[in-house]
Design an enzyme around this catalytic site. Structure first.
Site: not given
Ligand code: F6P
Length: 389
Positions: A28, A152-154, A189, A196-198, A302
């Site tokens: 990714g 990885t951005i994660d 609301r 993101m962050g699997r 990303r």
């Protein structure tokens, strides 16, 4: 980050001084990919070696997609890479089986036709894990052939304290949260931004904190539904009483409660995550009757150019990998350890660095204010106290 790379800890076969080194990017996208190419190319050239770009990650190593001449890039072209999003080399999620003789033959042909002495893989644990396996099995060369730069951005790779692209992703998600707050407040609301962050909630944890989320939900800490609804009502009603404007802002990691689309899997078997915020808001509306709104932060986190600090970090990682490679040292992953860039065996590239209790407070459902080391000591003393009563 000022210390020079440590000398290699393992003996290596001495190689010709001038190396022809292939760079490729896999997995990714992460802001800073091109900055790695910038740093590596400059250092390789400075050492009198040659840098070439292999297109589309492992796919290019197998199929010889196209070779990019990094050697003759002008100073201007090379500088532009520092602030360019994406990867000029393209990417793929190609799975390699080092025991597949056809694949290995193809790779050997690529290496021979491109006349590579070694390669630098810039990718996550899938991309780097494959490089380590190929090194260890000696299937393309009698010595280590690949070096790695973790990406990885994660921010969930073991072996490095941080990955490039993470800070940029946090910044982007933070800005989205701040923007969403305005709408949520005006419309009274419960708003949720899915981030993101699997498998790991690092981006959501940090962006939620800085972006002012009242509640942060990450895959590592599933919150009991009753407690969550109670907290939402508490925040909403308190705000309504205090200001007249009841609303709640939530940051939800895409991997929360494992909501995924099993019909969409990549070559490594990872299912596409998504729908966590929507699923959560449906439950919230049913339980509280509050109006809800959902937004998916998506690929924006990303896709943007790296923040300056991320670009510098990525370029230094790239330069270190270029330095090792052009000195004939392979089998290493460049890494950030205790504030310094250094390098470790590539075989230590692994995923699974997740958020733990020293970072996240499940009662408040957000990042702790105290830094992890102090939180750890505090939690330990609380545990000891409870054990004595
Ligand atoms: O790089 C990791 C990641 O950003 C995850 O957070 C996300 O689930 C995944 O990539 C999605 O990537 P793609 O849609 O390219 O498979």
């Amino acid at each position: 980050m000022e210390n020079p790379p440590h000398p290699p800890s393992s003996p290596h076969i001495s190689l010709p001084k001038s190396q022809r080194i292939g760079l490729f990017t896999g997995g990714g996208t992460a802001p800073g990919w091109n900055a790695v190419i910038h740093g590596a190319t400059r250092e390789i050239r400075r050492n009198g070696s040659e840098a070439v770009g292999v297109m589309e990650g492992w796919a290019g190593m197998l199929e010889q997609k196209r070779l990019i001449d990094l050697q003759s890039l002008s100073a201007r072209e090379i500088n532009v890479l520092l602030q360019k999003g994406g990867s000029v080399l393209g990417s793929s999620r190609t799975k390699i089986d080092p025991k597949n003789t056809q694949q290995i033959e193809n790779m050997k042909r690529t290496i021979s036709e491109y006349q590579l002495d070694g390669a630098i893989a810039v990718g996550g644990d899938d991309t780097l894990g494959q490089a380590a396996q190929i090194n260890d099995l000696r299937v393309v060369s009698a010595r280590d052939f690949f070096n790695g730069v973790p990406k990885t951005i994660d921010n969930d790779l073991k072996g490095t304290d941080r990955t490039f692209g993470f800070e940029t992703a946090v910044q982007q998600a933070t800005e989205q949260l701040v923007h969403l707050t305005a709408d949520a407040e005006a419309q009274r609301r419960v708003a949720a931004l899915e981030i993101m962050g699997r498998d790991a909630g690092w981006i959501t944890l940090y962006a939620g904190y800085v972006g002012g989320a009242d509640i942060t939900l990450i895959p590592e800490f599933p919150i009991p539904e009753v407690a969550l609804m109670e907290r939402i009502r508490e925040i909403y009603e308190k705000r309504r009483q205090e200001t007249g404007a009841g609303f709640v802002l939530m940051a939800v990691a895409e991997g929360y409660e494992g909501v995924e689309d099993a019909t969409q899997r990549d070559a490594f078997g990872h299912a596409k995550k998504g729908g966590a915020a929507k699923a959560m808001l449906k439950k919230i509306k049913a339980a509280t009757q509050y109006e809800t709104m959902e937004q998916v932060s998506g690929y924006d986190v990303r896709s943007r150019p790296p923040l300056a600090q991320d670009a510098i970090f990525a370029a230094e990682l790239g330069a270190t990998a270029g330095h090792l490679s052009s000195n004939g040292v392979y089998g290493r992953m460049v890494t950030l350890r205790d504030g310094h860039i250094t390098h470790i065996p590539l075989s230590e590239a692994k995923g699974g660095r997740i958020v733990d209790i020293t970072h996240y407070d499940p009662e408040l459902m957000r990042k702790r204010d105290l830094p992890p080391a102090i939180a750890r000591a505090l939690l330990e003393s609380q545990r000891q106290l409870q054990a004595t009563v």
